[in-house]
Design an enzyme around this catalytic site. Structure first.
Site, PDB file in Angstrom:
ATOM      1  N   CYS A 125     -12.098  35.208 104.466  1.00 14.87           N
ATOM      2  CA  CYS A 125     -12.259  36.233 103.434  1.00 14.87           C
ATOM      3  C   CYS A 125     -13.523  37.064 103.686  1.00 14.87           C
ATOM      4  CB  CYS A 125     -12.337  35.596 102.051  1.00 14.87           C
ATOM      5  SG  CYS A 125     -12.528  36.813 100.714  1.00 14.87           S
ATOM      6  N   ASN A 171      -1.268  36.235 110.708  1.00 16.77           N
ATOM      7  CA  ASN A 171      -1.438  36.965 109.450  1.00 16.77           C
ATOM      8  C   ASN A 171      -2.047  38.330 109.748  1.00 16.77           C
ATOM      9  OD1 ASN A 171      -3.793  37.028 106.830  1.00 16.77           O
ATOM     10  ND2 ASN A 171      -1.610  37.295 106.519  1.00 16.77           N
TER      11      ASN A 171
END
Length: 506
Positions: free
Chosen positions: A130, A228
């Site tokens: 993140c 991803n």
């Protein structure tokens, strides 16, 4: 975790997994069974050939404060913060397919959270990719990429400390060599899979995803690699998921934004009409009491360019779940569903009350009393009076046993004094209040003072005053002794100085 981008994936995960929660966890899915998180196949987790709905992390510091509560009305398991807000909600149906993703920068705290949720989830994932400031400032997320030792410590601690599979999600590093070195080190910790977002820490969705780096990682390690980051460049419909998997050479694919825009991206037959998807999502949100701000955010993400339409503006103005339902012509569904839930809640409450009355606790002396601190002097409580009496009467200290009722989360306490039990028939909002009420029942049964303001002279207050005065007197005496000792040392030093001076050779 309830507003803004921090809860955006929660809603989509909710719709795809046919589950609602205020802050849904990571769930894993197969093409046939889509749920939130990393990857799972009942009864055991499988990380190969899966189309996965991306997770949204929950911060360890917040989770570690939560208590596990069984919600009998919704038939869910809730993890509730001290302020009574639901942080994570799941259910039995999800137990074998939901992977809980957390943000953490501390191995022991991560382990504490993992143990808290372990029996209600299929696996544990640590978000190490993140790039958001709230995460990196606390040393979590992408900040961990520059601290391989800490990554190894966190993952090794989890792998050794729990029975469920452990995974992690990372971003790529500036150089391919460093990235490969990191994933090989991660592999050695014993993780079951590694998810890789194919962008660097400073890159955003508008930057191209680096498929070639994900492919190099897939070839360098033996554990499954989950690709991803393909929503913007690759994934517009189901068939694109397979194209992205081939381009990256990954074992599986994880999807975030494309699934937010339309969760039916996982449907092999093609996308469903957006309105149909939104209405289905709203049904789950109502049935599982999803917080309206989370529901609203997710629906806004689905509408995207349609936010300026009449429907979009009404959604933006909605301030409750009921108002959201009315925007989508689902007002009657909201009323029917909430009525069913309220009826179920009332039925369970009545059943609980009947069970309380029928409890075989004939040896417990009961009264309907509550503790109101406004009726007592500051720092004086019934528990203090009861403890003081037990000491004078040479009884063992009072023993409190407190339970919480799952339905309404209220507390009841039983106190044992001299082998006799006492409790209030009224349930309280906190453990402390329930214990005070039990102490009141005992004191009143024994005809003893409980310390209330209207009882006249309060011997505990007088005792405290005496103790405080004695403390002050002792303190003054100690201060006098210190001053006297200080003076003596000063005189001694002066004398020593004079003596030394007299001995200096001429």
């Amino acid at each position: 975790m309830r507003s803004g981008s921090r809860c955006r994936l929660g809603g989509w995960l909710l719709q795809c997994s046919a589950r609602a929660s205020e802050v849904p966890p990571a769930r894993l899915s197969s093409a046939e069974h889509t749920t939130k998180g990393m990857t799972v196949n009942t009864p055991a987790l499988c990380f190969r050939s899966k189309k996965i709905l991306a997770p949204m992390e929950l911060i360890d510091i917040k989770m570690v404060q939560c208590k596990r509560v069984v919600n009998e009305v919704l038939e869910t398991v809730d993890f509730v913060a001290p302020n009574e807000r639901v942080v994570f909600r799941t259910c039995v149906r999800e137990r074998d397919c939901v992977v809980f993703q957390m943000g953490s920068a501390d191995a022991e705290r991560a382990l504490a959270v993992a143990k808290l949720v372990e029996k209600d989830v299929a696996g544990i994932d640590v978000n190490m990719g993140c790039p958001k400031e709230y995460s990196t400032k606390a040393g979590m997320g992408a900040a961990l990429l520059s601290d391989p030792d800490k990554i190894e410590c966190i993952l090794s601690t989890l792998v050794k400390g729990i029975c469920k599979p452990v995974t992690c999600k990372i971003r790529i590093l500036p150089s391919l060599e460093d990235t490969i070195s990191l994933v090989k080190r991660i592999e050695k910790t014993g993780v079951a899979a590694i998810a890789v977002h194919g962008r660097k820490k400073e890159e955003r969705p508008q930057h191209p995803v680096h498929c070639e780096v994900i492919k190099a990682i897939s070839e360098a390690v033996s554990v499954p690699v989950v690709a991803n980051g393909g929503s913007h460049d690759f994934i517009k419909e189901y068939i694109d998921i397979e194209d992205f998997q081939q381009a990256t050479g990954a074992s599986s694919v994880m999807i975030a934004r494309a699934a937010m825009w339309n969760p039916s991206i996982f449907r092999r037959e093609g996308l469903c009409p957006l309105k149909e998807v939104m209405q289905e999502y709203i049904k789950y949100a109502v049935r599982y009491d999803n917080h309206y701000t989370n529901t609203k955010y997710c629906l806004c993400q689905m509408l995207r360019e349609q936010l300026e339409t009449t429907e979009g503006k009404k959604l933006h103005a909605a301030q409750s779940t009921q108002e959201i339902c009315e925007v989508f012509e689902m007002g009657s569904f909201y009323e029917e569903t909430t009525a069913i839930l309220e009826a179920k809640k009332a039925s369970l409450k009545a059943k609980t009350q009947d069970e309380d009355e029928q409890m075989e606790d004939t040896d417990v002396i009961k009264m309907a009393v509550r503790f109101d601190k406004r009726e007592y002097p500051p720092q004086i409580t019934p528990k203090m009076y009861l403890l003081e009496w037990c000491r004078k009467a040479k009884h063992p200290q009072p023993v409190y046993e407190t339970v919480q009722r799952p339905l309404d989360k209220l507390f009841c306490s039983v106190v044992t004094v001299a082998e006799q039990k006492y409790r209030s028939t009224l349930w309280d909002k906190s453990k402390k209040l329930a214990e005070q009420a039990a102490a009141i029942v005992c004191l009143r049964t024994l005809g003893l003072p409980e310390g209330k303001l209207n009882e006249g002279e309060n011997h505990l207050i007088n005792k405290r005053k005496r103790e405080n005065q004695e403390f002050l007197n002792n303190k003054e005496h100690e201060d006098d002794l210190l001053v006297e000792a200080s003076h003596k040392r000063a005189h001694f030093t002066e004398g020593a100085s004079d003596s030394s001076s007299s001995e200096v050779p001429r």
